[in-house]
Design a protein around this motif. Structure first.
Motif, PDB file in Angstrom:
ATOM      1  N   THR A 347     -33.471 100.459  16.598  1.00 36.92           N
ATOM      2  CA  THR A 347     -33.122  99.570  15.492  1.00 36.92           C
ATOM      3  C   THR A 347     -34.256  99.515  14.479  1.00 36.92           C
ATOM      4  O   THR A 347     -35.427  99.330  14.832  1.00 36.92           O
ATOM      5  CB  THR A 347     -32.824  98.152  16.007  1.00 36.92           C
ATOM      6  OG1 THR A 347     -31.728  98.220  16.934  1.00 36.92           O
ATOM      7  CG2 THR A 347     -32.471  97.227  14.857  1.00 36.92           C
ATOM      8  N   LYS A 348     -33.910  99.678  13.229  1.00 35.95           N
ATOM      9  CA  LYS A 348     -34.884  99.657  12.128  1.00 35.95           C
ATOM     10  C   LYS A 348     -34.542  98.515  11.165  1.00 35.95           C
ATOM     11  O   LYS A 348     -33.461  97.917  11.241  1.00 35.95           O
ATOM     12  CB  LYS A 348     -34.845 100.996  11.375  1.00 35.95           C
ATOM     13  CG  LYS A 348     -35.215 102.205  12.217  1.00 35.95           C
ATOM     14  CD  LYS A 348     -36.694 102.175  12.589  1.00 35.95           C
ATOM     15  CE  LYS A 348     -37.157 103.499  13.220  1.00 35.95           C
ATOM     16  NZ  LYS A 348     -36.636 103.700  14.569  1.00 35.95           N
ATOM     17  N   GLN A 351     -31.035  98.442   9.627  1.00 37.52           N
ATOM     18  CA  GLN A 351     -29.910  97.923  10.412  1.00 37.52           C
ATOM     19  C   GLN A 351     -29.853  96.389  10.331  1.00 37.52           C
ATOM     20  O   GLN A 351     -28.776  95.803  10.264  1.00 37.52           O
ATOM     21  CB  GLN A 351     -30.014  98.361  11.872  1.00 37.52           C
ATOM     22  CG  GLN A 351     -29.508  99.762  12.142  1.00 37.52           C
ATOM     23  CD  GLN A 351     -30.452 100.836  11.607  1.00 37.52           C
ATOM     24  OE1 GLN A 351     -31.636 100.872  11.954  1.00 37.52           O
ATOM     25  NE2 GLN A 351     -29.933 101.706  10.747  1.00 37.52           N
TER      26      GLN A 351
END
Length: 458
Positions: A347-348, A351
């Motif tokens: 997850t970045k 997102q």
């Protein structure tokens, strides 16, 4: 006369905007001024009544600079709702902080009434669930701190400060939780339950008519009549004109208001007064634009950057449920917590940005689902300028979204009513696209369930 102009004053949560409007709905001039917000403790949201009045006078002076005297014939006022104001009866000066609509400090007052079994009765009379977002409990808290003061909402404070008359417009009054919403008058039973003396409250008046003439202390506004007052969400609905009879209006702001004309069909949404004696159903969302602002601050980005990140990413199973102060419509769950679910090591920030934007559309879809059939969503407010959000909204609800091409619909609605102008708004249309909306809605509801039962974990 074709040269007559109406000054619309839109007093919002973070700023006051003024628009000078002609009979065709054209905006001739604008002015604005910021309004500070303070958060002295967790769950406390305060503003200053003097600063709010000052922002009105500053914005109006900027808007009317260079305008020939006599061209402006009336003032229309649109205001933030539910915020509670207290002032000294003798001096007319603010006697305490403004408790903002997001303020939660009066929760114990609501809890005490709920424990006494009064929640259903409050809902039956006022059309509103027992919740500290509405003004009644906040007004009780202020009167506990400053007995024998005068109290009201932002519209009644501004009308009092500008004209000397202690009045409140019917739609704003319906958001206090003290009004018998069908009778259009203060409810003696609700006043007794909340411990509010009737002498402290303003007189309930219609949304349009001779609502007071501004005194000499009103600066550039001196001598002008106030001929319309509306709550901001009500004013936006009015600006949509004839389309309001068939669609659901969604105002995307700090929070969101989802409103349609007619009485609600269930308790998931509120019953309120739209204007004068016209009833409406409304669902309130506490955190929409403020969710993006919170994430922007967390990631040290601007809200515009968060929007750009969201446009180029997928949420990839991440959901952000913004229960920062509980969840309002259609859940009305003050025990709900803020929650981010679906995180992985991959997850970045992009997102999270997408999940924040999607949370706005999902919450609106929750309320629209509770309201029942609607031909279209009528969109306005700052965040409606985000094309990605508007398309997500159309896809999740399965309904076309008609976005007003004209900004500042709350101010325009007040101007249209004040001047007797016929609303005329043009739109951009976003039509639903094929996709996996059902699966997305199911995953969102699962995330909301976790936020409402935090003891179960994620």
């Amino acid at each position: 006369m074709s040269d007559d102009l109406v000054l619309a004053i839109d007093q919002g949560t973070s700023s006051t905007k003024c628009l000078l409007v002609d009979p065709a709905g054209g905006v001739v001039r604008t002015g604005s001024a910021p309004v500070p917000i303070r958060y002295p403790r967790p769950g406390w949201v305060e503003q200053d009544a003097g600063e709010i009045l000052g922002s009105v006078l500053t914005a109006a002076a900027s808007c009317l600079d260079g305008v020939a005297p006599g061209r402006v014939v009336a003032v229309g006022l649109s205001t933030q709702r539910e915020s509670a104001v207290v002032w000294d009866r003798t001096t007319g000066q603010p006697a305490g902080p403004v408790l903002g609509w997001q303020d939660q400090r009066a929760q114990p007052i609501c809890d005490a009434l709920r424990e006494k079994g009064q929640a259903s009765r409050v809902r039956e009379i006022s059309g509103l669930p027992l919740d500290p977002m509405f003004s009644a409990a906040k007004l009780r808290w202020l009167l506990d701190e400053t007995p024998d003061a005068a109290v009201g909402t932002i519209d009644s404070w501004l009308v009092y400060a500008l004209t000397g008359s202690h009045r409140i417009e019917a739609g704003n009054a319906s958001r206090t939780q003290l009004l018998d919403v069908r009778a259009g008058a203060w409810s003696p039973e609700l006043l007794d339950l909340f411990g509010i003396p009737s002498a402290a409250l303003p007189t309930v008046t219609p949304s349009a008519g001779e609502l007071g003439r501004i005194g000499a202390h009103g600066g550039v506004l001196a001598g002008l009549p106030i001929t319309a007052v509306l709550g901001d969400s009500h004013a936006a609905l009015y600006a949509h004109g004839e389309r309001a009879a068939h669609g659901v209006k969604v105002t995307y702001g700090t929070g969101s208001s989802v409103m349609r004309l007619g009485e609600p069909s269930n308790d998931a949404v509120c019953m309120t007064v739209a204007w004068n004696d016209e009833l409406a159903a409304e669902g309130n969302i506490r955190s929409s634009g403020s969710t993006v602002a919170w994430l922007a601050d967390l990631l040290d980005r601007s809200p515009e950057q968060i929007g750009a990140m969201a446009a180029g990413a997928a949420s990839e199973g991440v959901h952000l449920v913004p229960g920062f102060g509980g969840l309002a419509a259609p859940w009305w769950d003050d025990t709900a917590v803020g929650l981010i679910s679906g995180l992985t090591l991959g997850t970045k920030p992009a997102q999270l940005a997408r999940a924040a934007v999607e949370s706005i559309a999902h919450q609106v879809a929750d309320v629209v689902d509770a309201m029942g059939p609607a031909e279209a969503l009528l969109a306005d407010g700052g965040a409606s300028g985000n094309d990605v959000l508007m398309q997500i909204q159309a896809d999740l609800t399965g309904r076309p979204v008609l976005r007003a091409r004209t900004a500042n619909l709350s101010a325009l609605g007040a101007a249209f009513l004040a001047g007797g102008f016929t609303p005329s708004i043009s739109y951009d249309e976003f039509r639903p696209q094929p996709g996996d909306a059902a699966a997305q809605r199911s995953a969102w509801r699962a995330a909301v369930a976790r936020a409402r039962t935090p003891h179960l974990g994620s």
